[in-house]
Design a protein around this motif. Sequence first.
Motif, PDB file in Angstrom:
ATOM      1  N   UNK A  12       0.828  -1.208   0.000  1.00  0.00           N
ATOM      2  CA  UNK A  12       0.000   0.000   0.000  1.00  0.00           C
ATOM      3  C   UNK A  12       0.862   1.258   0.000  1.00  0.00           C
ATOM      4  N   UNK A  13       1.958   1.189   0.745  1.00  0.00           N
ATOM      5  CA  UNK A  13       2.853   2.346   0.826  1.00  0.00           C
ATOM      6  C   UNK A  13       3.468   2.650  -0.530  1.00  0.00           C
ATOM      7  N   UNK A  14       3.909   1.609  -1.231  1.00  0.00           N
ATOM      8  CA  UNK A  14       4.502   1.816  -2.553  1.00  0.00           C
ATOM      9  C   UNK A  14       3.479   2.391  -3.531  1.00  0.00           C
ATOM     10  N   UNK A  15       2.237   1.886  -3.439  1.00  0.00           N
ATOM     11  CA  UNK A  15       1.178   2.388  -4.306  1.00  0.00           C
ATOM     12  C   UNK A  15       0.910   3.858  -4.018  1.00  0.00           C
ATOM     13  N   UNK A  16       0.863   4.220  -2.732  1.00  0.00           N
ATOM     14  CA  UNK A  16       0.612   5.608  -2.347  1.00  0.00           C
ATOM     15  C   UNK A  16       1.747   6.512  -2.825  1.00  0.00           C
ATOM     16  N   UNK A  17       2.984   6.038  -2.673  1.00  0.00           N
ATOM     17  CA  UNK A  17       4.124   6.836  -3.109  1.00  0.00           C
ATOM     18  C   UNK A  17       4.096   7.039  -4.617  1.00  0.00           C
ATOM     19  N   UNK A  18       3.694   6.005  -5.362  1.00  0.00           N
ATOM     20  CA  UNK A  18       3.601   6.108  -6.817  1.00  0.00           C
ATOM     21  C   UNK A  18       2.568   7.157  -7.208  1.00  0.00           C
ATOM     22  N   UNK A  19       1.432   7.156  -6.494  1.00  0.00           N
ATOM     23  CA  UNK A  19       0.384   8.145  -6.760  1.00  0.00           C
ATOM     24  C   UNK A  19       0.880   9.565  -6.472  1.00  0.00           C
ATOM     25  N   UNK A  20       1.614   9.720  -5.342  1.00  0.00           N
ATOM     26  CA  UNK A  20       2.141  11.037  -4.986  1.00  0.00           C
ATOM     27  C   UNK A  20       3.152  11.518  -6.024  1.00  0.00           C
ATOM     28  N   UNK A  21       3.959  10.597  -6.552  1.00  0.00           N
ATOM     29  CA  UNK A  21       4.953  10.969  -7.552  1.00  0.00           C
ATOM     30  C   UNK A  21       4.271  11.449  -8.831  1.00  0.00           C
ATOM     31  N   UNK A  22       3.171  10.788  -9.185  1.00  0.00           N
ATOM     32  CA  UNK A  22       2.418  11.217 -10.365  1.00  0.00           C
ATOM     33  C   UNK A  22       1.887  12.632 -10.189  1.00  0.00           C
ATOM     34  N   UNK A  23       1.371  12.917  -8.981  1.00  0.00           N
ATOM     35  CA  UNK A  23       0.845  14.257  -8.691  1.00  0.00           C
ATOM     36  C   UNK A  23       1.953  15.297  -8.802  1.00  0.00           C
ATOM     37  N   UNK A  24       3.137  14.988  -8.244  1.00  0.00           N
ATOM     38  CA  UNK A  24       4.267  15.937  -8.305  1.00  0.00           C
ATOM     39  C   UNK A  24       4.713  16.169  -9.740  1.00  0.00           C
ATOM     40  N   UNK A  25       4.792  15.089 -10.522  1.00  0.00           N
ATOM     41  CA  UNK A  25       5.227  15.223 -11.917  1.00  0.00           C
ATOM     42  C   UNK A  25       4.231  16.036 -12.732  1.00  0.00           C
ATOM     43  N   UNK A  26       2.933  15.801 -12.479  1.00  0.00           N
ATOM     44  CA  UNK A  26       1.907  16.553 -13.196  1.00  0.00           C
ATOM     45  C   UNK A  26       1.981  18.038 -12.833  1.00  0.00           C
ATOM     46  N   UNK A  27       2.242  18.311 -11.536  1.00  0.00           N
ATOM     47  CA  UNK A  27       2.373  19.696 -11.097  1.00  0.00           C
ATOM     48  C   UNK A  27       3.554  20.382 -11.775  1.00  0.00           C
ATOM     49  N   UNK A  28       4.659  19.633 -11.941  1.00  0.00           N
ATOM     50  CA  UNK A  28       5.838  20.201 -12.598  1.00  0.00           C
ATOM     51  C   UNK A  28       5.533  20.506 -14.067  1.00  0.00           C
ATOM     52  N   UNK A  29       4.807  19.600 -14.741  1.00  0.00           N
ATOM     53  CA  UNK A  29       4.489  19.814 -16.147  1.00  0.00           C
ATOM     54  C   UNK A  29       3.618  21.055 -16.337  1.00  0.00           C
TER      55      UNK A  29
END
Length: 426
Positions: free
Chosen positions: A401-418
Motif C-alpha cells: 500500500x505504501x509503494x502504491x501511495x508513493x507512486x500516486x504522490x509521484x504522479x501528482x508531483x510530476x503533473x504539477x511540474x508539467x
Amino acid sequence: MTTSTILSAASKAATKSSSATAAAIAKSAVNLTASSPSSTFQPRTTFSVSDSITRSYYLGHHRAALGRMQKTLSNVGLIIECRDLRVPISSWNPLLERSLATSTSGRARIIVYTKRDLVPSPSRQSKQKQEDGGILLSENAKQDTASVIQTLKEFHASQRNAEEVVFLGGENSRPTAQLLEAIKRVARDADTITGLRAMVVGMPNAGKSTLLNKLRAKGMNLPKAAKTGAEPGVTRKLGTPVRIVPREMEGEGADPDLMGLGEGVFLVDTPGVFIPYVASAEDMLKLSLVGCVKDGLISNVTVADYLLYHLNLSAEGFSSYKKFCERPTNDVYEWLRGIAISTGKLAKFREPNIEAAADWIIQEWRKGGLARFLLDVVDKEALREAVERARDPDANMSMSRARKKEKEMRKVRNEAKRQGLPSSGA
C-alpha cells in the motif's frame, strides 16, 4: 559559518524551516578572521534527497517477531520501549505502540531514550556557546540537550503514556538505577507471586540488548546475557526471559527493597521492528546515519554526504574534520578522498577507496568521534505533528500500500511540474 533546520516533523515544516534559515544566512555574516580558511565558506542550507531513495527496512523477521510478541502479551505486564535520543522522534515506531496496545490494555510502559552519551553534554554545549562568537547555527546545533530532555519529559507527562521516562547512555549508572526502581514499582503494583514479565522493544539497533545487559548487571550483578553489536539485526528472535530483579525473600535478613516482588522481574529481549514505510526521505537518511538501517541499503556515500552536511552546520563546523581536509567543503568526494588518504583506506594503485572511507567516517560519528548533535529538532510543534502522523491510518500501512501511495504522490508531483505548479515535495 553554520546554519540550517532539519526537522523530523512533516516535510512542510522542514521546508518552511529551511526557508527561514536561508533568509537568516543572507542577513548574517560569520564572525571569522580573514586568515581563516573557512572565512568565505558557505555551507549548504538544505540537503537534496532523491524521491527514489529506499523508504523501508521492514523485513520478514520483523513482521514475524511482531506476531510472536503479540502472542505472548497475555503474560507481559510491562513494555519497555527504546528510542534513540539522537533521533527521538524519527525512532518512534507507532506500529509497535499500536500493535502492543499499551495505552488501551492497562499494560504499563516505560520509555527509555538510549545513546544519551552520543549527544552533546551540557558542559560541552556551554563551552561552544562561549566560543562561537555569535556564529549563526543550525536549528539542530542550537538545541540545548537539557532543554530537549525537559521537552520530552513534559510531552510524555501530558500524553500520560509512560510510567517513567529515562535517558540512558555511557557509564553513568544512575539512570540505570532509576530505571530499575521504576520497574520494581510496576512489579509491586502488579502484585503477583509469579513475578513480573517485561518485554523490551524498539527500532533496530536502538539499544535493547545493551539495556537488558545493563539491567541484569545492576539488578543481579551478573554478566551480560544478550548478544550486542553495532549493526542492526543481531537479535533476530524473541529471547528467553532473563531475570533482572531477584525474587522476594522471607525471614531474617530479607532485603526490604525486594518486598512485594514475588518471584522477581524477568525481561524478554526482542528483535528490532522497523516502520513499514518511512514517508520522509530525509527521516530515512537520519535512521540510516544512526544505524537503525543495515549499512549499504542506502549508499554509504549518500549517508556520508548527509553527515558532512550536518557537520558543516554544527557548532564545531570545519574543526570537527580539519584533520582530513585543508579547507571546509561541501563536496563529499573531496572530503572522502581526504579521509581515505589520512586513514589508509586505499584501493589499487593507491587510489582513495571512497566506499571504505564513507563507511569508516560513518562508524566514527556513530561512536562519538566527531561533532555530536541531534538529527531531529524537538519542540512542541514537531511532537504535535508526530502524534498526528501516528494517528494517521496510513502511518502503519503495508509495504504494498505504501509503494502504491508513493507512486500516486509521484504522479501528482510530476503533473504539477508539467503544469508549472508548485509541488509539495517528498
